[in-house]
Design an enzyme around this catalytic site. Structure first.
Site, PDB file in Angstrom:
ATOM      1  N   HIS A  31      60.494  58.766  33.985  1.00  0.00           N
ATOM      2  CA  HIS A  31      59.758  58.697  32.712  1.00  0.00           C
ATOM      3  C   HIS A  31      60.592  57.851  31.751  1.00  0.00           C
ATOM      4  O   HIS A  31      60.818  56.669  31.997  1.00  0.00           O
ATOM      5  CB  HIS A  31      59.532  60.148  32.239  1.00  0.00           C
TER       6      HIS A  31
ATOM      7  N   HIS B 141      53.103  52.148  37.225  1.00  0.00           N
ATOM      8  CA  HIS B 141      52.662  53.107  36.218  1.00  0.00           C
ATOM      9  C   HIS B 141      51.458  53.868  36.759  1.00  0.00           C
ATOM     10  O   HIS B 141      50.636  53.290  37.460  1.00  0.00           O
ATOM     11  CB  HIS B 141      52.274  52.382  34.920  1.00  0.00           C
TER      12      HIS B 141
ATOM     13  N   ASP C  97      59.486  49.937  30.231  1.00  0.00           N
ATOM     14  CA  ASP C  97      60.926  50.077  30.392  1.00  0.00           C
ATOM     15  C   ASP C  97      61.612  48.843  30.961  1.00  0.00           C
ATOM     16  O   ASP C  97      62.836  48.760  30.953  1.00  0.00           O
ATOM     17  CB  ASP C  97      61.236  51.282  31.296  1.00  0.00           C
TER      18      ASP C  97
END
Ligand code: ACO
Length: 398
Positions: free
Chosen positions: A241, A281, A335
């Site tokens: 995460h 994702h 990210d």
């Protein structure tokens, strides 16, 4: 008919994917992740528009109250955030007592949970209520308090890690500039403050992700907001995460340069459970719009800070991974470039996820408060696959 013959008659027709894929936890008007088209919307506004025109304070107001604020509302909201910035000295003492090796996210979690003990209003929320909806005004005050104080706890954690004196909040600065000053001791350049502010906007909300769902589950038992946010922080810390950008940056720093990108991608796909960090994702099956914004800032910041080689390495990894994963709808996520941006800004790697948390707190509290008036405790079920009729044996017979 049960899918588990001979074991248990499953009483409902259930088709839930692993990791609750496909499950719908409720309705929301707060935000929408359009994974097919790579769009992210907060209360009807595209995140790109908000990044271009808004501030984190304005976006937090939007998420919490449903509309963009008027000038007077924004002014009042900002003044309330400034008023709520201070944290009790006892919480700072608790944070100082943690081992130096404590990860900043764990320290943040401890600090936020400890704050709850100093907020008399949490007693009212947890006390005998007429209905959850009655708690809304005081829960909203606590929510704003948390948006302000999580930033202060985060800055205190950073200062303690660095072995430096704590910097008091500066009431003349906006939320993000004040946070940077509390971390570095210096008033930031406007560009630096703006980049971090945009980063907070980009991370403020993102559908029913793991940490948001954790917050929803905890608060649905009418637990207090401090415990709720502390639980969400714990969930966010994980490398699947919010912790992914830390991993991405460490990897990028270890790669020899753009020419080493192919070897790295191959190694990830063959050795690391087949995953390229910062890619993939659950919802996005198109390019993550947040990754585009971060990529643009990474270009500018790496140019300014002389880290062009690192940027070139990241871009080469992206191209190699896109080539290797072609046709599988796996793209860079938020990210992939965010760590590079923070690194180029001079932020310590282990603080990256903390920045995520101080943004996402707005989404967490907005969503749990949206759910509160018609609260129902979350209580899913699992398909039992164990034995049913074993006979208990005394210790001597086992
Ligand atoms: N690299 C290569 N392949 C991948 C990647 C990746 N990063 N992510 C998913 N896949 C593949 C899987 O191998 C799987 O393939 P298969 O169907 O052939 O087995 C398929 O895509 C689906 O993957 P799942 O693990 O089922 O996807 P899930 O939705 O459960 O996981 C997650 C999503 C955790 C983000 C995953 O993509 C991942 O581990 N990525 C790397 C870590 C990361 O970047 N995390 C940050 C996410 S963004 C955030 O939380 C802020």
């Amino acid at each position: 008919m049960s899918e588990y013959p001979g074991r248990v008659e499953w009483p409902i027709e259930a088709k839930i994917g692993r990791g609750l894929e496909g499950a719908v936890a409720g309705e929301t008007a707060i935000g929408y992740v359009d994974g097919q088209n790579g769009r992210l919307i907060y209360r009807g506004y595209s995140v790109e528009d908000l990044c271009e025109h808004s501030t984190f304070e304005e976006v937090s107001y939007l998420l919490l109250y449903g509309d963009l604020p008027t000038a007077a509302q924004l002014d009042a909201f900002k003044r309330e955030l400034v008023r709520e910035r201070k944290i009790p000295g006892e919480v700072i003492d608790i944070l100082r007592k943690l081992p130096r090796s404590t990860h900043p996210m764990s320290a943040l979690q401890v600090g936020v949970a400890a704050l709850g003990g100093f907020d008399r209003e949490t007693d009212i929320v947890c006390g005998p209520l007429k209905s959850p909806a009655d708690a809304l005004p005081s829960e909203t005050r606590i929510a704003v308090r948390l948006i302000a104080k999580v930033a202060t706890v985060a800055a205190v954690v950073a200062r303690i890690r660095a072995g430096r004196r704590i910097v008091d909040p500066d009431p003349t600065l906006d939320h993000t500039a004040n946070f940077i000053k509390m971390v570095t001791g210096e008033k930031p350049e406007p560009f630096t403050a703006r980049v971090l502010d945009v980063s907070l906007i980009l991370h403020a909300d993102h559908g029913m992700n793991a940490s948001t769902f954790s917050a929803m589950v905890v608060h649905s038992s009418l637990a207090d907001l401090y415990g709720t946010v502390a639980a969400a922080i714990a969930s966010l810390k994980g490398p699947l995460h919010g912790g992914a950008n830390e991993r991405v940056l460490n990897d990028l720093l270890a790669i020899d340069g753009p020419q080493d990108a192919r070897r790295y991608v191959e190694a990830c796909l063959s050795q690391r459970g087949g995953r390229v960090p910062g890619f993939g994702h659950r919802v996005y099956k198109a390019y993550d719009p947040r990754a585009r914004v971060f990529h643009n800032y990474a270009r500018e910041l790496c140019r300014r800070s002389g880290k062009k080689q690192l940027l070139a390495t990241a871009e080469a990894v992206e191209q190699e991974a896109l080539k290797r994963l072609e046709g599988r709808n796996i793209f860079p996520n938020v990210d992939f470039y965010s760590g590079l941006v923070y690194h180029a800004m001079g932020i310590e790697t282990s603080m990256f996820t903390v920045l995520f948390a101080l943004a996402r707190v707005s989404g967490w509290v907005a969503r749990v408060l949206e759910y509160l008036p018609n609260n129902r405790i979350f209580r899913p079920r699992a398909v039992y696959t164990g034995a049913q009729s074993l006979s208990w044996k005394p210790l001597s017979e086992r």
